[in-house]
Design a protein around this motif. Structure first.
Motif, PDB file in Angstrom:
ATOM      1  N   ALA A  47      16.995   6.917  10.694  1.00 51.90           N
ATOM      2  CA  ALA A  47      16.322   7.538   9.560  1.00 51.90           C
ATOM      3  C   ALA A  47      14.912   6.991   9.375  1.00 51.90           C
ATOM      4  O   ALA A  47      13.986   7.722   9.016  1.00 51.90           O
ATOM      5  CB  ALA A  47      17.142   7.340   8.290  1.00 51.90           C
ATOM      6  N   LEU A  48      14.739   5.693   9.607  1.00 48.94           N
ATOM      7  CA  LEU A  48      13.397   5.119   9.513  1.00 48.94           C
ATOM      8  C   LEU A  48      12.465   5.735  10.547  1.00 48.94           C
ATOM      9  O   LEU A  48      11.311   6.076  10.239  1.00 48.94           O
ATOM     10  CB  LEU A  48      13.454   3.602   9.690  1.00 48.94           C
ATOM     11  N   ILE A  49      12.961   5.904  11.773  1.00 46.81           N
ATOM     12  CA  ILE A  49      12.135   6.502  12.824  1.00 46.81           C
ATOM     13  C   ILE A  49      11.830   7.966  12.518  1.00 46.81           C
ATOM     14  O   ILE A  49      10.700   8.436  12.711  1.00 46.81           O
ATOM     15  CB  ILE A  49      12.827   6.354  14.191  1.00 46.81           C
ATOM     16  N   ALA A  50      12.818   8.683  12.017  1.00 48.47           N
ATOM     17  CA  ALA A  50      12.649  10.117  11.783  1.00 48.47           C
ATOM     18  C   ALA A  50      11.894  10.415  10.495  1.00 48.47           C
ATOM     19  O   ALA A  50      11.127  11.385  10.426  1.00 48.47           O
ATOM     20  CB  ALA A  50      14.014  10.802  11.751  1.00 48.47           C
ATOM     21  N   GLN A  51      12.096   9.591   9.450  1.00 45.75           N
ATOM     22  CA  GLN A  51      11.556   9.916   8.127  1.00 45.75           C
ATOM     23  C   GLN A  51      10.660   8.818   7.545  1.00 45.75           C
ATOM     24  O   GLN A  51       9.566   9.102   7.042  1.00 45.75           O
ATOM     25  CB  GLN A  51      12.713  10.179   7.148  1.00 45.75           C
ATOM     26  N   GLY A  52      11.126   7.580   7.582  1.00 46.60           N
ATOM     27  CA  GLY A  52      10.420   6.496   6.899  1.00 46.60           C
ATOM     28  C   GLY A  52       9.044   6.218   7.470  1.00 46.60           C
ATOM     29  O   GLY A  52       8.038   6.232   6.752  1.00 46.60           O
ATOM     30  N   PHE A  53       8.993   5.935   8.784  1.00 47.58           N
ATOM     31  CA  PHE A  53       7.709   5.620   9.397  1.00 47.58           C
ATOM     32  C   PHE A  53       6.731   6.789   9.332  1.00 47.58           C
ATOM     33  O   PHE A  53       5.549   6.581   9.006  1.00 47.58           O
ATOM     34  CB  PHE A  53       7.912   5.162  10.841  1.00 47.58           C
ATOM     35  N   VAL A  84       0.815  -1.213   0.000  1.00 52.59           N
ATOM     36  CA  VAL A  84       0.000   0.000   0.000  1.00 52.59           C
ATOM     37  C   VAL A  84       0.851   1.268   0.000  1.00 52.59           C
ATOM     38  O   VAL A  84       0.352   2.348  -0.349  1.00 52.59           O
ATOM     39  CB  VAL A  84      -0.968   0.039   1.201  1.00 52.59           C
ATOM     40  N   LYS A  85       2.119   1.169   0.349  1.00 55.97           N
ATOM     41  CA  LYS A  85       2.978   2.352   0.422  1.00 55.97           C
ATOM     42  C   LYS A  85       4.431   1.884   0.496  1.00 55.97           C
ATOM     43  O   LYS A  85       4.724   0.836   1.058  1.00 55.97           O
ATOM     44  CB  LYS A  85       2.644   3.155   1.687  1.00 55.97           C
ATOM     45  N   SER A  86       5.329   2.649  -0.105  1.00 55.86           N
ATOM     46  CA  SER A  86       6.753   2.344   0.047  1.00 55.86           C
ATOM     47  C   SER A  86       7.530   3.649   0.164  1.00 55.86           C
ATOM     48  O   SER A  86       7.083   4.708  -0.287  1.00 55.86           O
ATOM     49  CB  SER A  86       7.286   1.523  -1.142  1.00 55.86           C
ATOM     50  N   VAL A  87       8.680   3.573   0.791  1.00 54.81           N
ATOM     51  CA  VAL A  87       9.585   4.715   0.896  1.00 54.81           C
ATOM     52  C   VAL A  87      10.982   4.247   0.493  1.00 54.81           C
ATOM     53  O   VAL A  87      11.367   3.111   0.758  1.00 54.81           O
ATOM     54  CB  VAL A  87       9.602   5.316   2.318  1.00 54.81           C
TER      55      VAL A  87
END
Length: 302
Positions: free
Chosen positions: A274-280, A261-264
């Protein structure tokens, strides 16, 4: 001419509830029926009793149909093989398996013991494996066969206090999908139903507040086992394959199946920070909430 005219159908858990309604309707639609039920209690802890399955079989015969009773457990592979052998011995064939047999042992996960987990997995997931494995080579050889397994919104959506049941029912979804994919070339179909219906299993769920009391009352009055049976028998007699349905009163629902449903993407690669700050955060608008089935079906049944 019924949709199962000339077919032989095995129905598990057919002494009451959804299973019984499926067996009775299959017979009215022209099938010869192997009526299976262990005759145990809702929790699966009682000793089996051959009488309940025979009662359903007698009801079919009294209405002019053909049926034999079987009291083996779906949780036992030898029992599943005996069901198949009985169909072959009594009626000379088998064309569909409708498998609603099940038990409940509801408990909050942090209070659940191994026995409650194992018993539910054994009946629902291992049981689905057993009746499928015991019959699939026959279906492939004759290039015709249909499985109608039962899942639950407890697995598809979630329900507090049913971790064992939810895990088993999502396992059934995966099993059905692969059986459908592998069987397609041989005309072997497998579909699953998430049923909404008042049965003795549902009657064991505790009512803790006014909202749950209202949901139970709606289920008693507007969501019946015989309505679920219409969909199950239709699938047994159709060429539909690999799908997930729900039956809710007079409404039949087709579920989607897990797809992205979504990808980054981050060209330099992701780090935990980076996942915590931007990805999620970038994906959070597409997260699935923690609502139970009542939040997905907030309207009264039709």
């Amino acid at each position: 001419m019924g949709v199962l005219n000339g077919k032989v159908v095995l129905v598990t858990g057919a002494a009451g509830g959804i299973g019984k309604e499926c067996a009775l309707l299959a017979a009215r639609e022209g099938a010869k029926v192997v009526v299976n039920d262990l005759g145990g209690g809702v929790s699966g802890g009682d000793l089996g009793d051959a009488g309940p399955a025979e009662t359903t079989a007698q009801e079919i015969r009294a209405a002019g149909g053909e049926a034999v009773a079987n009291s083996d457990s779906v949780a036992d592979m030898a029992g599943a093989r005996r069901m198949f052998e009985q169909a072959m011995d009594a009626f000379g064939g088998l064309h569909a398996v409708v498998n609603p047999a099940g038990i409940l042992r509801d408990k909050m996960f942090h209070k659940m013991d191994e026995a409650d987990w194992d018993a539910v997995i054994q009946v629902h997931l291992r049981g689905a494996f057993n009746v499928t494995r015991a019959t699939v080579e026959h279906f492939r050889d004759q290039q015709d066969g249909s499985y109608v397994h039962f899942t639950s919104t407890s697995g598809l959506i979630g329900n507090i206090g049913q971790a064992n049941y939810a895990a088993a029912k999502l396992g059934v979804m995966g099993l059905s999908r692969i059986v459908a994919m592998e069987g397609a070339a041989k005309n072997v179909r497998s579909n699953i139903i998430a049923p909404f219906a008042w049965t003795r299993m549902i009657a064991t769920i505790p009512v803790k507040d006014e909202a749950s009391a209202q949901r139970v009352e709606r289920m008693k009055n507007f969501m019946r086992a015989d309505q679920v049976a219409q969909l199950a028998v239709a699938l047994a007699g159709s060429d539909v394959n690999g799908q997930i349905f729900a039956a809710r009163g007079n409404e039949v629902v087709l579920f989607n199946q897990p797809r992205p449903v979504k990808s980054v993407t981050r060209i330099e690669g992701w780090t935990p920070e980076a996942l915590i700050a931007q990805g999620f955060p970038a994906m959070s608008a597409s997260f699935t909430d923690l609502g139970a089935s009542a939040s997905v079906f907030p309207y009264d049944p039709v």
